[in-house]
Every structure is written in C-alpha cells, then in structure tokens.
Write a protein that holds these residues in place. Structure first.
Motif, PDB file in Angstrom:
ATOM      1  N   ASP A   1       1.009  -1.219   0.003  1.00 32.96           N
ATOM      2  CA  ASP A   1       0.098  -0.058   0.126  1.00 32.96           C
ATOM      3  C   ASP A   1       1.016   1.219   0.029  1.00 32.96           C
ATOM      4  O   ASP A   1       1.677   1.327   1.116  1.00 32.96           O
ATOM      5  CB  ASP A   1      -0.996  -0.021   1.323  1.00 32.96           C
ATOM      6  N   GLU A   2       0.891   1.911  -1.046  1.00 32.80           N
ATOM      7  CA  GLU A   2       1.739   3.081  -1.179  1.00 32.80           C
ATOM      8  C   GLU A   2       1.524   4.173  -0.048  1.00 32.80           C
ATOM      9  O   GLU A   2       2.514   4.679   0.472  1.00 32.80           O
ATOM     10  CB  GLU A   2       1.455   3.980  -2.434  1.00 32.80           C
ATOM     11  N   ALA A   3       0.097   4.416   0.119  1.00 32.49           N
ATOM     12  CA  ALA A   3      -0.056   5.548   1.337  1.00 32.49           C
ATOM     13  C   ALA A   3       0.479   5.132   2.585  1.00 32.49           C
ATOM     14  O   ALA A   3       1.232   5.718   3.316  1.00 32.49           O
ATOM     15  CB  ALA A   3      -1.485   5.813   1.354  1.00 32.49           C
ATOM     16  N   LYS A   4       0.275   3.760   2.932  1.00 35.47           N
ATOM     17  CA  LYS A   4       1.004   3.258   4.314  1.00 35.47           C
ATOM     18  C   LYS A   4       2.441   3.493   4.340  1.00 35.47           C
ATOM     19  O   LYS A   4       3.111   3.578   5.250  1.00 35.47           O
ATOM     20  CB  LYS A   4       0.510   1.840   4.626  1.00 35.47           C
ATOM     21  N   ALA A   5       2.993   3.018   3.173  1.00 34.51           N
ATOM     22  CA  ALA A   5       4.457   2.865   3.122  1.00 34.51           C
ATOM     23  C   ALA A   5       5.030   4.288   3.067  1.00 34.51           C
ATOM     24  O   ALA A   5       5.947   4.476   4.046  1.00 34.51           O
ATOM     25  CB  ALA A   5       5.136   2.196   1.524  1.00 34.51           C
ATOM     26  N   ARG A   6       4.381   5.306   2.628  1.00 37.02           N
ATOM     27  CA  ARG A   6       5.126   6.727   2.812  1.00 37.02           C
ATOM     28  C   ARG A   6       4.879   7.198   4.187  1.00 37.02           C
ATOM     29  O   ARG A   6       5.494   7.743   4.640  1.00 37.02           O
ATOM     30  CB  ARG A   6       4.352   7.656   1.495  1.00 37.02           C
ATOM     31  N   ASP A   7       3.588   6.895   4.594  1.00 38.64           N
ATOM     32  CA  ASP A   7       3.341   7.415   6.019  1.00 38.64           C
ATOM     33  C   ASP A   7       4.452   6.796   6.940  1.00 38.64           C
ATOM     34  O   ASP A   7       5.089   7.670   7.930  1.00 38.64           O
ATOM     35  CB  ASP A   7       1.931   7.020   6.503  1.00 38.64           C
ATOM     36  N   PHE A   8       4.611   5.450   6.811  1.00 38.78           N
ATOM     37  CA  PHE A   8       5.546   4.908   7.662  1.00 38.78           C
ATOM     38  C   PHE A   8       7.134   5.127   7.617  1.00 38.78           C
ATOM     39  O   PHE A   8       7.794   5.678   8.312  1.00 38.78           O
ATOM     40  CB  PHE A   8       5.649   3.392   7.729  1.00 38.78           C
ATOM     41  N   TYR A   9       7.467   5.338   6.276  1.00 38.03           N
ATOM     42  CA  TYR A   9       8.857   5.331   5.957  1.00 38.03           C
ATOM     43  C   TYR A   9       9.369   6.946   5.908  1.00 38.03           C
ATOM     44  O   TYR A   9      10.303   7.246   6.480  1.00 38.03           O
ATOM     45  CB  TYR A   9       9.452   4.526   4.819  1.00 38.03           C
ATOM     46  N   CYS A  10       8.497   7.689   5.208  1.00 34.33           N
ATOM     47  CA  CYS A  10       8.775   9.031   5.379  1.00 34.33           C
ATOM     48  C   CYS A  10       8.186   9.773   6.568  1.00 34.33           C
ATOM     49  O   CYS A  10       8.958  10.656   7.095  1.00 34.33           O
ATOM     50  CB  CYS A  10       8.138   9.898   4.254  1.00 34.33           C
TER      51      CYS A  10
END
Length: 120
Positions: free
Chosen positions: A15-24
C-alpha cells in the motif's frame, strides 16, 4: 580486484500511502526515486536517510513479507527519542541494550522488521 560497496535491501510493500506514512512520515526517510511501468502498475520506490537506502516494492516476486533488515548505525538513543516524539499510533519502539549493541526495532505495516543497532 573484487569490492562490494553496500547492500540495498528490498522490502515488500502492499500500500503506497501506508508505506509513505511509515517510511517518510514516521522514520524520516525521503523518496530517492519511484518507478511504475504504467500508471496502474505496482510501485517500486527507494527511500533514503543518513546514508541508508531501502527499496520498497509492490511487485510480488521481489521480496517476501515479514523480512528482517539489520542496520548498523550511530545515534540510536537520539533516533529512538525522535521516533517517540512523532507519536506514531501504530509503532512505539523500545530502546534495548543487547549483548551486540543498543537497538531500536520497528515493524512496518507489511510485517517487515528493521533493527537499527548501535554497536560501539
């Protein structure tokens, strides 16, 4: 002469949104690059921070969910304090003194573990 420079782990994401929220958002990485073969294709993205690069892939054959990456680092206590200050609701990592170093372990939304460890 053979020389290895560094490994860049590839971690599975869904999930792109979850990945960006977590990593960034939570870990403080920035996006190095992102690639899709076409607009609806799975995302392949690099995130980076302080010399560490990770590749996140939505492609099913690139990586196995639930992998673990060990990251040697300096400043584990400062990194831990930074993460707690962000008050991320899904991850409140501890700071552990272990026989091999001082470690902060996080688990991303896809079950991957990253062990940030200061080995003095």
């Amino acid at each position: 002469m053979i020389a290895f420079h560094r490994a860049i782990p590839i971690l599975r994401s869904f999930d792109e949104a979850k990945a960006r929220d977590f990593y960034c958002g939570f870990l403080g990485f920035t996006v190095g690059f992102q690639h899709r073969f076409h607009p609806t294709a799975p995302l392949y993205m690099e995130v980076e921070r302080a010399g560490l690069k990770l590749h996140l892939s939505e492609h099913h054959g690139d990586a196995t969910p639930g992998s673990t990456v060990f990251v040697p680092m300096q400043g584990a206590a400062e990194f831990h304090a930074e993460l707690l200050a962000r008050d991320y609701p899904n991850n409140r990592p501890g700071l552990e003194d272990l026989p091999w170093g001082r470690q902060v372990e996080v688990i991303d939304p896809f079950g991957n573990r990253i062990r940030f460890c200061q080995q003095d």
